[in-house]
Design a protein around this motif. Structure first.
Motif, PDB file in Angstrom:
ATOM      1  N   ASP A 120       0.869  -1.181   0.000  1.00  0.00           N
ATOM      2  CA  ASP A 120       0.000   0.000   0.000  1.00  0.00           C
ATOM      3  C   ASP A 120       0.903   1.228   0.000  1.00  0.00           C
ATOM      4  O   ASP A 120       2.091   1.135   0.325  1.00  0.00           O
ATOM      5  CB  ASP A 120      -0.912  -0.008   1.234  1.00  0.00           C
ATOM      6  CG  ASP A 120      -2.174   0.812   1.040  1.00  0.00           C
ATOM      7  OD1 ASP A 120      -3.261   0.222   0.873  1.00  0.00           O
ATOM      8  OD2 ASP A 120      -2.077   2.059   1.039  1.00  0.00           O
ATOM      9  N   VAL A 157      -6.637  -0.860  -5.858  1.00  0.00           N
ATOM     10  CA  VAL A 157      -6.464   0.562  -5.520  1.00  0.00           C
ATOM     11  C   VAL A 157      -7.493   1.363  -6.317  1.00  0.00           C
ATOM     12  O   VAL A 157      -8.071   0.846  -7.288  1.00  0.00           O
ATOM     13  CB  VAL A 157      -5.035   1.057  -5.862  1.00  0.00           C
ATOM     14  CG1 VAL A 157      -3.986   0.233  -5.126  1.00  0.00           C
ATOM     15  CG2 VAL A 157      -4.782   1.030  -7.370  1.00  0.00           C
ATOM     16  N   VAL A 196     -12.208  -7.833 -12.758  1.00  0.00           N
ATOM     17  CA  VAL A 196     -13.413  -8.234 -12.029  1.00  0.00           C
ATOM     18  C   VAL A 196     -14.210  -6.971 -11.807  1.00  0.00           C
ATOM     19  O   VAL A 196     -13.670  -5.979 -11.327  1.00  0.00           O
ATOM     20  CB  VAL A 196     -13.042  -8.827 -10.646  1.00  0.00           C
ATOM     21  CG1 VAL A 196     -14.288  -9.243  -9.891  1.00  0.00           C
ATOM     22  CG2 VAL A 196     -12.082  -9.979 -10.798  1.00  0.00           C
ATOM     23  N   PHE A 198     -17.950  -6.028 -10.288  1.00  0.00           N
ATOM     24  CA  PHE A 198     -19.282  -6.357  -9.783  1.00  0.00           C
ATOM     25  C   PHE A 198     -20.331  -5.408 -10.364  1.00  0.00           C
ATOM     26  O   PHE A 198     -21.449  -5.813 -10.656  1.00  0.00           O
ATOM     27  CB  PHE A 198     -19.336  -6.235  -8.256  1.00  0.00           C
ATOM     28  CG  PHE A 198     -18.448  -7.209  -7.542  1.00  0.00           C
ATOM     29  CD1 PHE A 198     -18.402  -8.547  -7.913  1.00  0.00           C
ATOM     30  CD2 PHE A 198     -17.659  -6.792  -6.488  1.00  0.00           C
ATOM     31  CE1 PHE A 198     -17.575  -9.438  -7.253  1.00  0.00           C
ATOM     32  CE2 PHE A 198     -16.828  -7.678  -5.823  1.00  0.00           C
ATOM     33  CZ  PHE A 198     -16.786  -8.999  -6.207  1.00  0.00           C
TER      34      PHE A 198
HETATM   35  P1  NAI Z   1     -10.171   1.700  -0.566  1.00  0.00           P
HETATM   36  O1  NAI Z   1     -10.082   3.184  -0.728  1.00  0.00           O
HETATM   37  O2  NAI Z   1     -10.845   1.126   0.611  1.00  0.00           O
HETATM   38  O3  NAI Z   1      -8.674   1.099  -0.573  1.00  0.00           O
HETATM   39  C1  NAI Z   1      -7.732   1.423  -1.536  1.00  0.00           C
HETATM   40  C2  NAI Z   1      -6.348   1.211  -0.923  1.00  0.00           C
HETATM   41  O4  NAI Z   1      -5.402   1.425  -1.951  1.00  0.00           O
HETATM   42  C3  NAI Z   1      -6.022   2.177   0.207  1.00  0.00           C
HETATM   43  O5  NAI Z   1      -5.502   1.476   1.305  1.00  0.00           O
HETATM   44  C4  NAI Z   1      -5.006   3.118  -0.405  1.00  0.00           C
HETATM   45  O6  NAI Z   1      -4.086   3.622   0.546  1.00  0.00           O
HETATM   46  C5  NAI Z   1      -4.344   2.236  -1.435  1.00  0.00           C
HETATM   47  N1  NAI Z   1      -3.755   2.965  -2.546  1.00  0.00           N
HETATM   48  C6  NAI Z   1      -4.263   4.040  -3.201  1.00  0.00           C
HETATM   49  N2  NAI Z   1      -3.458   4.394  -4.202  1.00  0.00           N
HETATM   50  C7  NAI Z   1      -2.408   3.541  -4.186  1.00  0.00           C
HETATM   51  C8  NAI Z   1      -1.243   3.410  -4.972  1.00  0.00           C
HETATM   52  N3  NAI Z   1      -1.016   4.209  -6.022  1.00  0.00           N
HETATM   53  N4  NAI Z   1      -0.377   2.428  -4.664  1.00  0.00           N
HETATM   54  C9  NAI Z   1      -0.603   1.592  -3.620  1.00  0.00           C
HETATM   55  N5  NAI Z   1      -1.700   1.673  -2.832  1.00  0.00           N
HETATM   56  C10 NAI Z   1      -2.591   2.636  -3.113  1.00  0.00           C
HETATM   57  O7  NAI Z   1     -10.767   1.168  -1.910  1.00  0.00           O
HETATM   58  P2  NAI Z   1     -11.649  -0.164  -2.119  1.00  0.00           P
HETATM   59  O8  NAI Z   1     -13.034   0.099  -1.703  1.00  0.00           O
HETATM   60  O9  NAI Z   1     -10.930  -1.317  -1.553  1.00  0.00           O
HETATM   61  O10 NAI Z   1     -11.650  -0.275  -3.694  1.00  0.00           O
HETATM   62  C11 NAI Z   1     -10.446  -0.615  -4.360  1.00  0.00           C
HETATM   63  C12 NAI Z   1     -10.680  -0.604  -5.852  1.00  0.00           C
HETATM   64  O11 NAI Z   1     -11.644  -1.588  -6.159  1.00  0.00           O
HETATM   65  C13 NAI Z   1     -11.248   0.720  -6.381  1.00  0.00           C
HETATM   66  O12 NAI Z   1     -10.690   0.953  -7.642  1.00  0.00           O
HETATM   67  C14 NAI Z   1     -12.730   0.464  -6.480  1.00  0.00           C
HETATM   68  O13 NAI Z   1     -13.356   1.261  -7.458  1.00  0.00           O
HETATM   69  C15 NAI Z   1     -12.697  -0.984  -6.891  1.00  0.00           C
HETATM   70  N6  NAI Z   1     -13.900  -1.757  -6.639  1.00  0.00           N
HETATM   71  C16 NAI Z   1     -14.130  -2.742  -7.509  1.00  0.00           C
HETATM   72  C17 NAI Z   1     -15.197  -3.548  -7.383  1.00  0.00           C
HETATM   73  C18 NAI Z   1     -15.327  -4.606  -8.407  1.00  0.00           C
HETATM   74  O14 NAI Z   1     -16.360  -5.230  -8.536  1.00  0.00           O
HETATM   75  N7  NAI Z   1     -14.301  -4.845  -9.172  1.00  0.00           N
HETATM   76  C19 NAI Z   1     -16.168  -3.391  -6.314  1.00  0.00           C
HETATM   77  C20 NAI Z   1     -15.822  -2.341  -5.407  1.00  0.00           C
HETATM   78  C21 NAI Z   1     -14.719  -1.559  -5.574  1.00  0.00           C
END
Ligand code: NAI
Length: 222
Positions: A120, A157, A196, A198
């Motif tokens: 992270d 991320v 992936v 959702f």
């Molecule tokens: P979150 O905000 O809870 O966590 C993201 C983490 O990534 C944080 O700990 C942050 O410090 C870290 N981070 C940010 N930029 C970074 C970088 N450049 N390098 C390393 N670490 C970094 O976000 P969440 O809710 O876990 O979502 C993560 C991703 O998943 C987002 O892109 C979100 O849109 C996506 N998402 C995808 C879903 C799907 O179905 N594929 C469903 C829900 C969210």
């Protein structure tokens, strides 16, 4: 270690169904069922027995006349084909909601995927331990990817950081990326990417429900 398999020339929908067959076979094995025929497998997955036979025939002649397939043997063959007969080390980048949800999932390990590193960029998160994984700074990524034989990077991320994270993973030497960020990653054929989403699935489902369509939108029968 080379991971190039024979599966590259096989139609994608067939490869997708191999995972479904494997999941069903694992369940049958857990229930002590030693053999299964193509009709049973097909019925369980909403496919015809001809489709099951056709898919499996791409890879060899696994059936036994009058018996069908031996469950454990077919599981072994499918794992070999999918490359999951050997463990795959994976790293999660992004220890947020998605990353944290994936970390404790013990089933990954049982299926041959091991989360061996978590990264992270947030100083508040780095150094903490989540589900037994110490969160590392991004600067540690290249060395750890090499040291721990990490083949798969999981991008969890926000969208605006996803490409940079993918680039770092690729530079570090991963061969495949599982992308949760809602953005198309540009990898120039350097690695494999599976996304992936959702939300995309929910939108597809809403579309289908709003049109009053029933049945499965899954691409199982392609
Ligand atoms: P979150 O905000 O809870 O966590 C993201 C983490 O990534 C944080 O700990 C942050 O410090 C870290 N981070 C940010 N930029 C970074 C970088 N450049 N390098 C390393 N670490 C970094 O976000 P969440 O809710 O876990 O979502 C993560 C991703 O998943 C987002 O892109 C979100 O849109 C996506 N998402 C995808 C879903 C799907 O179905 N594929 C469903 C829900 C969210």
């Amino acid at each position: 270690m080379s991971r190039s398999g024979d599966s590259a020339r096989i139609p994608k929908p067939t490869v997708k169904r191999l995972s479904l067959y494997l999941r069903e076979l694992d369940t049958l094995e857990d229930h002590g069922q030693q053999t299964v025929n193509s009709k049973q497998l097909g019925d369980a997955l909403g496919l015809t027995d001809a489709q099951v036979r056709k898919d499996l025939a791409f890879f060899g002649d696994f059936g036994h006349p009058g018996i069908g397939y031996k469950t454990t043997k077919l599981i072994g063959e499918l794992r070999k084909i999918l490359g999951t007969d050997k463990p795959w080390n994976a790293a999660i980048v992004g220890a947020g909601n998605i990353g944290r949800a994936l970390m404790p999932y013990a089933r990954f390990r049982r299926k041959g995927f091991e989360i061996v590193a978590v990264f992270d960029s947030d100083a508040k998160v780095i150094g903490t331990t989540i589900s037994g994984h110490k969160v590392r700074p991004m600067g540690d990524l290249p060395a750890l990817v090499r040291e721990r034989n990490i083949y798969i990077g999981i991008v969890a991320v926000p969208a605006d950081g996803a490409q940079a994270v993918a680039d770092a993973l690729i530079a570090g030497g991963v061969k495949g990326i599982l992308n949760f960020a809602p953005v198309r990653l540009d990898v120039h054929d350097r690695v494999s990417v599976v996304s992936v989403d959702f939300l995309l699935s929910l939108e597809q489902l809403a579309f289908q429900v709003s049109l009053g369509l029933t049945g499965s939108l899954d691409e199982r029968e392609e």
